[in-house]
Structure formats: structure tokens, C-alpha cells
Design a protein around this motif. Structure first.
Motif, PDB file in Angstrom:
ATOM      1  N   LYS A  78       0.884  -1.335   0.097  1.00  0.00           N
ATOM      2  CA  LYS A  78      -0.014  -0.104   0.026  1.00  0.00           C
ATOM      3  C   LYS A  78       0.853   1.145   0.012  1.00  0.00           C
ATOM      4  CE  LYS A  78      -3.596  -2.474   2.802  1.00  0.00           C
ATOM      5  NZ  LYS A  78      -4.049  -2.380   4.232  1.00  0.00           N
ATOM      6  N   LYS A  79       0.289   2.188  -0.171  1.00  0.00           N
ATOM      7  CA  LYS A  79       1.049   3.486  -0.412  1.00  0.00           C
ATOM      8  C   LYS A  79       0.028   4.615   0.796  1.00  0.00           C
ATOM      9  CE  LYS A  79       3.508   3.734  -4.392  1.00  0.00           C
ATOM     10  NZ  LYS A  79       4.259   4.211  -5.737  1.00  0.00           N
ATOM     11  N   GLU A  80       0.273   4.195   1.687  1.00  0.00           N
ATOM     12  CA  GLU A  80      -0.680   5.332   3.011  1.00  0.00           C
ATOM     13  C   GLU A  80       0.491   6.459   3.449  1.00  0.00           C
ATOM     14  OE1 GLU A  80      -3.955   2.276   4.351  1.00  0.00           O
ATOM     15  OE2 GLU A  80      -1.943   1.978   5.459  1.00  0.00           O
ATOM     16  N   LYS A  81       0.160   7.567   3.357  1.00  0.00           N
ATOM     17  CA  LYS A  81       0.896   8.641   4.068  1.00  0.00           C
ATOM     18  C   LYS A  81       0.608   8.818   5.475  1.00  0.00           C
ATOM     19  CE  LYS A  81      -0.533  13.032   3.315  1.00  0.00           C
ATOM     20  NZ  LYS A  81      -0.851  14.199   2.622  1.00  0.00           N
ATOM     21  N   THR A  82       1.801   9.007   6.154  1.00  0.00           N
ATOM     22  CA  THR A  82       1.702   9.035   7.818  1.00  0.00           C
ATOM     23  C   THR A  82       1.725  10.663   8.048  1.00  0.00           C
ATOM     24  OG1 THR A  82       2.652   6.947   8.266  1.00  0.00           O
ATOM     25  CG2 THR A  82       2.775   8.416   9.898  1.00  0.00           C
ATOM     26  N   VAL A  83       0.713  10.983   8.939  1.00  0.00           N
ATOM     27  CA  VAL A  83       0.684  12.097   9.512  1.00  0.00           C
ATOM     28  C   VAL A  83       0.627  12.202  11.020  1.00  0.00           C
ATOM     29  CG1 VAL A  83      -0.545  14.649   9.705  1.00  0.00           C
ATOM     30  CG2 VAL A  83      -0.751  13.135   7.508  1.00  0.00           C
ATOM     31  N   GLU A  84       1.609  12.921  11.409  1.00  0.00           N
ATOM     32  CA  GLU A  84       1.821  13.132  12.819  1.00  0.00           C
ATOM     33  C   GLU A  84       1.543  14.502  13.439  1.00  0.00           C
ATOM     34  OE1 GLU A  84       5.587  11.728  14.491  1.00  0.00           O
ATOM     35  OE2 GLU A  84       5.695  10.026  12.983  1.00  0.00           O
ATOM     36  N   ALA A  85       0.764  14.588  14.667  1.00  0.00           N
ATOM     37  CA  ALA A  85       0.343  15.654  15.289  1.00  0.00           C
ATOM     38  C   ALA A  85       1.551  16.258  16.301  1.00  0.00           C
ATOM     39  CB  ALA A  85      -0.984  15.303  16.378  1.00  0.00           C
ATOM     40  N   LEU A  86       1.581  17.454  16.425  1.00  0.00           N
ATOM     41  CA  LEU A  86       2.228  18.363  17.113  1.00  0.00           C
ATOM     42  C   LEU A  86       1.721  19.257  17.733  1.00  0.00           C
ATOM     43  CD1 LEU A  86       5.620  18.446  17.310  1.00  0.00           C
ATOM     44  CD2 LEU A  86       5.514  20.637  16.127  1.00  0.00           C
ATOM     45  N   TYR A  87       1.756  19.276  19.167  1.00  0.00           N
ATOM     46  CA  TYR A  87       1.118  20.199  20.051  1.00  0.00           C
ATOM     47  C   TYR A  87       1.941  21.188  20.507  1.00  0.00           C
ATOM     48  CZ  TYR A  87      -3.476  17.384  20.063  1.00  0.00           C
ATOM     49  OH  TYR A  87      -4.342  16.561  19.816  1.00  0.00           O
ATOM     50  N   VAL A  88       1.540  22.537  20.073  1.00  0.00           N
ATOM     51  CA  VAL A  88       2.438  23.607  20.931  1.00  0.00           C
ATOM     52  C   VAL A  88       1.981  24.337  21.649  1.00  0.00           C
ATOM     53  CG1 VAL A  88       3.801  25.331  19.910  1.00  0.00           C
ATOM     54  CG2 VAL A  88       3.480  23.696  18.285  1.00  0.00           C
ATOM     55  N   SER A  89       2.467  24.583  22.863  1.00  0.00           N
ATOM     56  CA  SER A  89       1.955  25.587  23.894  1.00  0.00           C
ATOM     57  C   SER A  89       1.497  26.967  23.330  1.00  0.00           C
ATOM     58  CB  SER A  89       2.593  25.621  25.058  1.00  0.00           C
ATOM     59  OG  SER A  89       3.996  26.197  24.640  1.00  0.00           O
ATOM     60  N   ARG A  90       0.198  27.314  23.603  1.00  0.00           N
ATOM     61  CA  ARG A  90      -0.073  28.630  22.942  1.00  0.00           C
ATOM     62  C   ARG A  90       0.599  29.643  22.767  1.00  0.00           C
ATOM     63  NH1 ARG A  90      -4.272  28.914  19.550  1.00  0.00           N
ATOM     64  NH2 ARG A  90      -5.202  27.425  20.476  1.00  0.00           N
ATOM     65  N   ASP A  91       1.374  30.312  24.006  1.00  0.00           N
ATOM     66  CA  ASP A  91       2.193  31.347  23.984  1.00  0.00           C
ATOM     67  C   ASP A  91       3.517  31.187  22.990  1.00  0.00           C
ATOM     68  OD1 ASP A  91       0.663  32.877  25.600  1.00  0.00           O
ATOM     69  OD2 ASP A  91       2.105  32.217  27.189  1.00  0.00           O
ATOM     70  N   LEU A  92       3.984  29.922  23.042  1.00  0.00           N
ATOM     71  CA  LEU A  92       5.209  29.479  22.051  1.00  0.00           C
ATOM     72  C   LEU A  92       4.743  29.555  20.668  1.00  0.00           C
ATOM     73  CD1 LEU A  92       8.157  28.627  21.687  1.00  0.00           C
ATOM     74  CD2 LEU A  92       7.248  26.371  22.044  1.00  0.00           C
ATOM     75  N   TYR A  93       3.441  28.951  20.320  1.00  0.00           N
ATOM     76  CA  TYR A  93       3.287  29.081  18.894  1.00  0.00           C
ATOM     77  C   TYR A  93       2.889  30.351  18.397  1.00  0.00           C
ATOM     78  CZ  TYR A  93       0.184  28.165  14.589  1.00  0.00           C
ATOM     79  OH  TYR A  93      -0.267  28.221  13.616  1.00  0.00           O
ATOM     80  N   SER A  94       2.306  31.433  19.189  1.00  0.00           N
ATOM     81  CA  SER A  94       2.107  32.812  19.062  1.00  0.00           C
ATOM     82  C   SER A  94       3.385  33.560  18.606  1.00  0.00           C
ATOM     83  CB  SER A  94       1.381  33.496  19.915  1.00  0.00           C
ATOM     84  OG  SER A  94       2.132  33.615  21.052  1.00  0.00           O
ATOM     85  N   ILE A  95       4.490  33.006  18.997  1.00  0.00           N
ATOM     86  CA  ILE A  95       5.671  33.763  18.954  1.00  0.00           C
ATOM     87  C   ILE A  95       6.270  33.112  17.647  1.00  0.00           C
ATOM     88  CG2 ILE A  95       8.017  33.998  19.678  1.00  0.00           C
ATOM     89  CD1 ILE A  95       6.935  33.982  22.525  1.00  0.00           C
ATOM     90  N   THR A  96       6.449  31.934  17.492  1.00  0.00           N
ATOM     91  CA  THR A  96       7.058  31.405  16.322  1.00  0.00           C
ATOM     92  C   THR A  96       6.536  31.477  15.060  1.00  0.00           C
ATOM     93  OG1 THR A  96       6.383  29.181  16.948  1.00  0.00           O
ATOM     94  CG2 THR A  96       8.511  29.809  17.922  1.00  0.00           C
ATOM     95  N   SER A  97       5.066  31.322  15.355  1.00  0.00           N
ATOM     96  CA  SER A  97       4.358  31.329  13.935  1.00  0.00           C
ATOM     97  C   SER A  97       4.227  32.458  13.206  1.00  0.00           C
ATOM     98  CB  SER A  97       2.770  30.891  14.124  1.00  0.00           C
ATOM     99  OG  SER A  97       2.352  31.855  15.007  1.00  0.00           O
ATOM    100  N   SER A  98       4.602  33.606  14.065  1.00  0.00           N
ATOM    101  CA  SER A  98       4.565  35.077  13.461  1.00  0.00           C
ATOM    102  C   SER A  98       6.046  35.531  12.995  1.00  0.00           C
ATOM    103  CB  SER A  98       4.046  35.965  14.434  1.00  0.00           C
ATOM    104  OG  SER A  98       5.037  36.054  15.558  1.00  0.00           O
ATOM    105  N   MET A  99       7.068  34.746  13.142  1.00  0.00           N
ATOM    106  CA  MET A  99       8.378  35.076  12.785  1.00  0.00           C
ATOM    107  C   MET A  99       8.522  34.559  11.403  1.00  0.00           C
ATOM    108  SD  MET A  99      10.586  34.080  16.258  1.00  0.00           S
ATOM    109  CE  MET A  99      12.006  34.689  15.530  1.00  0.00           C
TER     110      MET A  99
END
Length: 300
Positions: free
Chosen positions: A270-291
Motif C-alpha cells: 500500500k501507499k499510505e501517508k503518515t501524518v503526525e500531530a504536534l501540539y505547541v503551547s499557545r504562547d510559544l506558537y504565537s511567537i514562532t508562527s509570526s516570525m
């Protein structure tokens, strides 16, 4: 610093290939990286290669894994010499080294859990996957198609990793909740726990599992203390989802990472794509996603 991030040995579940995506959510500079479920420390190695953190804490309940990391970082020459001796012994066996693997496995289970023995077992076992019996004995079988990483190929990686982390790293082998208690403001806690879809409590494929409710309580505690963290956590393969999402009440940002085609599904045609979840603390995400991305990502 260019080139691929080095690793000590193939290790099932390693985030080495996902590191470029995961590191996108790390700050460019921070004080200390704490890994309560270090494994072979792929993320710490990637972060240290880019000199993002000043200090590192590597913890894993599987103490022989921690011993490999400690020896590789603090005394790389000894690890290479000891591993070379163990690895070379298999060349004297007429059966293609399978008998030698079982000898080292027996020595390990009988108490000789030195770093070189554990490293050899990892290098030779099927899929680089740690497996333990119900009474805690290493019981994974050897991969008969290969002889494990040649010491000449291992050495450059070990010396490089040592150059990144020596003098900056603490080691421990305790419950993950004990390690998270030491986190302070300015630290990043990166957690890669055994996936629910594979293991929620004791399982032969892992040294130990974790309890979902206890893990959620640990995350809630980090939130209440204002500690930034990132969690690699379950995901999907094809149409199959593994595990239960972390509660929305934790106020985390969930990001899905492309982990490529599943090796297990390829074996089944088969050819099945694997997708993994990453949870980021809210304050950290707000900083890094805007850079800007160029401020966050370096060549791995």
C-alpha cells in the motif's frame, strides 16, 4: 552549519526526519531544552547543531539508552572503542553473526548493560526497535540482512554529536513527571511520549508506557507555570487515526506534520501517508508562527 543532522544509531520512532518541521516551532534562541522522553535525542541533537539552546536535559526511563547518550557525549572515544570491540567479535562467528547477537543479548539481560552492548543490540536488531518481555528482558531479534553500523561510520557522528553537547548536558533516568518539575521560565520542554496507538501502559514494544490522564495533568501543570513546550503526539496513517486528541481545555495549538509514506504499509503493498500531530503551547506558537521562516529554520 550545513549537512544532515547526525545520529548515533537507527532508532524506531526517532524524530530525526521530522526535525526540520518540528524545529520551525522552536525559538531561534532559548535557555534550556528538556527532553523527558529522549530516546536517541534526535531533537536535542538538531537543536544543538544550530546552537539554539545553552543547556540540555536528556531523560529516558530506559536507562541503557541514557547510558549510550551519556557515553557518546561525554566520552566518545571510549564508546567507539568499546563498540568496535563488540561489533568486531561478530566477524569471528561462522553463522553470520546471529549467534553473536544472542550472546550479547544474553550478556545484557544477565546484567552487563554497558553502553557498547546496548548500542550493538540497537544497531543489529530488527528496525532499530527496542522490545522487552513482560519481565523487562530485551527480546528483540537480530536483523539477519545486516551486521549493524560499522564503527568507522559510527565514529564521525559520535564525535560530532559530542562537539555539540559536551559540557552542556545533564542526564537522568526517572519518571517524566519528575523531569518536567525542573522546568523554569525560558526553558522549552519537548515531549515525544510512546504513542497511544501503540502503547498506553506496559507494552512489549516499549520499556514503559504512560497513563493518558496523568500525562494530561502534567501538561496542565506546565501550562499553569507558564512553561513553553512542544509535544509529538499520535497522528494518522491512511484513514486510520491513532489515539485520543489532547483536551481542548489545555489551549494548545495542534499542527499536523507530513511524515511521508508508512514503511509498514509499503511492506503490505500500500501507499499510505503518515501524518503526525504536534501540539505547541499557545504562547510559544504565537511567537514562532509570526516570525519569518528564515529566522527559524537552518539547514539540517
Amino acid at each position: 552549519m550545513n549537512g544532515i543532522t547526525p545520529h548515533i544509531v537507527q532508532y524506531q520512532g526517532s524524530k530525526r526526519n521530522l526535525a526540520p518541521q518540528i524545529l520551525h516551532y522552536f525559538p531561534k534562541r532559548f535557555n534550556r531544552l528538556i527532553e523527558p522522553f529522549a530516546g536517541m535525542a534526535a531533537i536535542s541533537i538538531a537543536v544543538s547543531k544550530q546552537r539554539r539552546a545553552n543547556h540540555y536535559v536528556l531523560n529516558d526511563l530506559n536507562e541503557p539508552l541514557v547510558n549510550i547518550l551519556k557515553e557518546a557525549i561525554n566520552n566518545p572515544q571510549k564508546l567507539i572503542e568499546d563498540y568496535t570491540k563488540v561489533w568486531s567479535e561478530q566477524l569471528t562467528y561462522a553463522d553470520g553473526s546471529v549467534e553473536h547477537f544472542y550472546k550479547i543479548r544474553k550478556d545484557f539481560n544477565d546484567g552487563d548493560k554497558c553502553a557498547a552492548n546496548m548500542l550493538y543490540l540497537l544497531a543489529r536488531c530488527v528496525k532499530g526497535s527496542v522490545r522487552y518481555s513482560s519481565n523487562g528482558m530485551f527480546n528483540q531479534s537480530p536483523d539477519k540482512r545486516r551486521m549493524g553500523t560499522n564503527p568507522k561510520n559510527l565514529a564521525p557522528n559520535v564525535y560530532m554529536i559530542s562537539s555539540f553537547l559536551k559540557g552542556k548536558t545533564e542526564f537522568a533516568s526517572v519518571d517524566y513527571r519528575e523531569i518536567t518539575k525542573m522546568a523554569q521560565y525560558g526553558d522549552i520542554v519537548y515531549m515525544d511520549p510512546p504513542y497511544q496507538g501503540v502503547c498506553s501502559t506496559r507494552d512489549s514494544r516499549y520499556f514503559a508506557g504512560i497513563n493518558y490522564d496523568e500525562f494530561v495533568e502534567c501538561i496542565d501543570n506546565l501550562n499553569s507555570r507558564g512553561i513553553d513546550f512542544i509535544i509529538s503526539y499520535d497522528g494518522t496513517c491512511g484513514e486510520k487515526q491513532y489515539g485520543i486528541d489532547l483536551p481542548k481545555e489545555l489551549n494548545l495549538k495542534k499542527v499536523m506534520l507530513n511524515a511521508g509514506l508508512s514503511s509498514q504499509s509499503l511492506l503490505l503493498g500500500k501507499k499510505e501517508k503518515t501524518v503526525e500531530a504536534l501540539y505547541v503551547s499557545r504562547d510559544l506558537y504565537s511567537i514562532t508562527s509570526s516570525m519569518p521562516e528564515e529566522q527559524l529554520l537552518f539547514a539540517l
